[in-house]
Design a protein around this motif. Structure first.
Motif: not given
Lengths: 302, 292
Positions: B60-78
């Motif tokens: 599940a973590y591999v899939k989550t962190l492989g999702n571009d949308n998730f990573i984009t959102a994470l980066w904006i939050s940071v």
């Protein structure tokens, strides 16, 4: 001689230091206050404030005529009142019980655990609750079925259960954090009072009733009266993350209603009017509650 | 001594157990989510997981962190959290200093105080604020997430209360030595205020990280969503239309284990700063709440 000057020569650095905060506050807090005039207009984004027609108090009248907005105001007060009452009593009882824990390490562990949910957002908790409370196989329903044999409950899909769920989950999130203020007051009680009671042969329960509670009374009054100012705040974050169209009748509150009306349905002016109604009543209540707290417990916040 | 009486001892035992259960209830939901996120997807969707992972896997973590949308959102939050906290703290630190002075050395103080305090009592509301952000052209900009909440009056009050407890002699000595107010603030007050600054920064950080609503209001394009808003849409509203996931991804995102992993990653930064936060906040809270 006392000089009535602003003494800018000496104080100009202070004004400079305040400048960024003042500019930001002017733009982002005071400018929107000007936008309130739209509550008295039929505002359309393309006409703007200057060209929108005036409608006087129509939106306010409409608010009190529409059955859904009346229901929303009622929901807000009911949910907020339940939250305020349970949010006062449960932390108080918890603080008194926690105060009886003498093993310091155990006390620290307990405190660390109960404060934690306060720092998690309602998005995270909403996600967790949606999963745990699900009627088909959510862990809460499974546990209830296993322990008491009850049928699965639709916690977030049935209006009456929804209210209970909202209040209980709010208490669950905040009760630990709310104890801090009571624990601080408990630590401030003069130990010689307890020693004297001890000599007189009072057991712990008696000591709690006759020393602890009376000593906490001022802070109870303060917390109680100050929370009065929140009677129209039933918690936007929480409701928005837990509700759905099934429970609008019992669970929709002023803030979520404003969002749905204004942003989603485009009834900007009506939303602004409902929001203004809430702001004005809220301000009145806050000022009133601060006055009361000052009168009854000599409490001042500033 | 009441400690030694039998009824009190019995009460004590029950009390310890009762409070222990209550405290555990506060973290069990998190443990449950963690367990689900680390379980195999078959076991999770069959609701076999309670507090311990079944068929342990990091999938599940591999899939989550492989999702571009998730990573984009994470980066904006940071970005938002770092920038918002830094700017917010600077503004508050600067403003709290003059406000902590007494009336005799800074007569404008009470006017300024009321100017700020009034915003705690009354606000224009959601709709006018929304229109303001539109008119300023800040829709879909990172600044819409940062600027409106920059001046946190409550934190300002906590900060100025801290300043008031700094011994006056320090400031007087500095001024006699010819230091300007700015120099005094940065050379004398800044180092002493580190505990307060640390506490308030952590509060501000958590606030920015957890805030999802300004993202929902001011970002019309999902590409600009911060993580909290992204999670709100995906997990709470379960509205995939807004975030444009392609059908092959849809199955992954809808998986219970992936949702749990996303929730856990969303909570992780708060869980990480929490131990540091906890050391300070009790003091800070009481400072702001109870005054003689």
């Amino acid at each position: 001689m006392y000089k009535r000057t602003w003494n800018l020569k000496k104080t100009w650095p202070f004004h400079v230091m305040l400048l960024p905060a003042v500019i930001m506050t002017l733009i982002f807090a005071y400018l929107p206050m000007g936008g309130i005039i739209m509550a008295f207009q039929e505002y359309k984004p393309w006409t703007g404030f200057s060209n929108s027609p005036w409608v006087g108090l129509d939106h306010f009248q409409y608010m009190f005529e529409r059955p859904d907005s009346k229901q929303v105001i009622l929901n807000t007060v009911i949910i907020a009142a339940l939250k305020i009452a349970s949010g006062l009593v449960i932390p108080l009882v918890f603080a008194i019980l926690l105060n009886e824990v003498r093993k310091l390490a155990y006390k620290k562990v307990l405190q660390t655990l109960v404060y934690l949910p306060h720092f998690l957002s309602w998005v995270i908790l909403g996600g967790i609750l949606l999963d745990m409370l699900s009627p088909d196989g959510g862990i809460v329903n499974k546990a209830l079925g296993f322990l008491f044999g009850v049928e699965p409950i639709f916690f977030l899909g049935d209006g009456n259960w929804f209210r209970i769920t909202v209040v209980v989950s709010d208490v669950w999130k905040e009760f630990g954090f709310s104890t801090i203020i009571f624990l601080a007051s408990l630590a401030g009680i003069n130990p010689s009072l307890y020693e004297a009671a001890e000599v007189d042969g009072a057991a712990r329960l008696k000591q709690t009733l006759h020393i602890t509670l009376p000593s906490l009374l001022p802070i109870i009054v303060v917390v109680g009266t100050l929370s009065l100012g929140n009677i129209l705040n039933a918690g936007f974050d929480q409701i928005f993350n837990l509700y759905n169209s099934l429970v609008y009748d019992k669970g929709d509150i002023i803030d979520t209603y404003v969002y749905r009306m204004a942003i989603l349905n485009g009834e900007m002016s009506f939303g602004a009017a409902v929001g203004l109604f809430k702001s004005v009543i809220g301000m009145g209540l806050i000022i009133l509650s601060y006055r009361l707290a000052y009168k009854m417990a000599n409490y001042r916040i500033f | 001594m009441y400690h030694k009486t039998l009824p009190y001892r019995i009460f004590s035992v029950f009390n310890y157990i009762f409070l222990g259960i209550l405290a555990l209830l506060c973290i069990l939901p998190l443990i449950h989510v963690l367990a689900v996120s680390l379980s195999g997807k078959a076991a999770a969707s069959a609701n076999l997981v309670s507090l311990w992972p079944v068929n342990f896997t990091f999938e599940a973590y591999v899939k989550t962190l492989g999702n571009d949308n998730f990573i984009t959102a994470l980066w904006i939050s940071v970005k938002r959290t770092v920038l918002g906290t830094a700017l917010g703290m600077i503004v508050i630190f600067l403003a709290a200093y003059p406000l902590s002075k007494d009336e005799s050395s800074f007569r404008g103080r009470s006017i300024y105080s009321w100017f700020f305090v009034f915003t705690m009592l009354f606000a224009g509301g959601m709709v006018p604020s929304y229109i303001l952000i539109q008119k300023l052209g800040l829709m879909n900009s990172l600044w819409a997430l940062i600027l409106p909440g920059l001046v946190n009056v409550w934190n300002m009050i906590l900060m100025l209360n801290f300043f008031r407890n700094v011994p006056k002699e320090l400031e007087e000595a500095a001024l006699i030595d010819g230091a300007t107010q700015f120099r005094t603030l940065f050379m004398i007050y800044l180092p002493i205020s580190m505990p307060a600054i640390a506490t308030l920064s952590l509060f501000t950080m958590v606030g920015h990280w957890n805030d999802w609503f300004s993202g929902m209001l001011y970002m019309t394009d999902y590409q600009n969503y911060p993580l909290a808003t992204f999670l709100q849409t995906i997990i709470v509203q379960q509205d995939f239309s807004k975030v444009n996931v392609d059908p092959s991804d849809l199955e992954n995102i809808a998986q219970r284990t992936v949702r749990a992993a996303q929730i856990f990653i969303g909570a992780l930064p708060v869980l990480l700063v929490y131990p540091f936060l906890q050391k300070y906040f009790v003091k800070g809270m009481v400072l702001g709440a109870v005054k003689e």
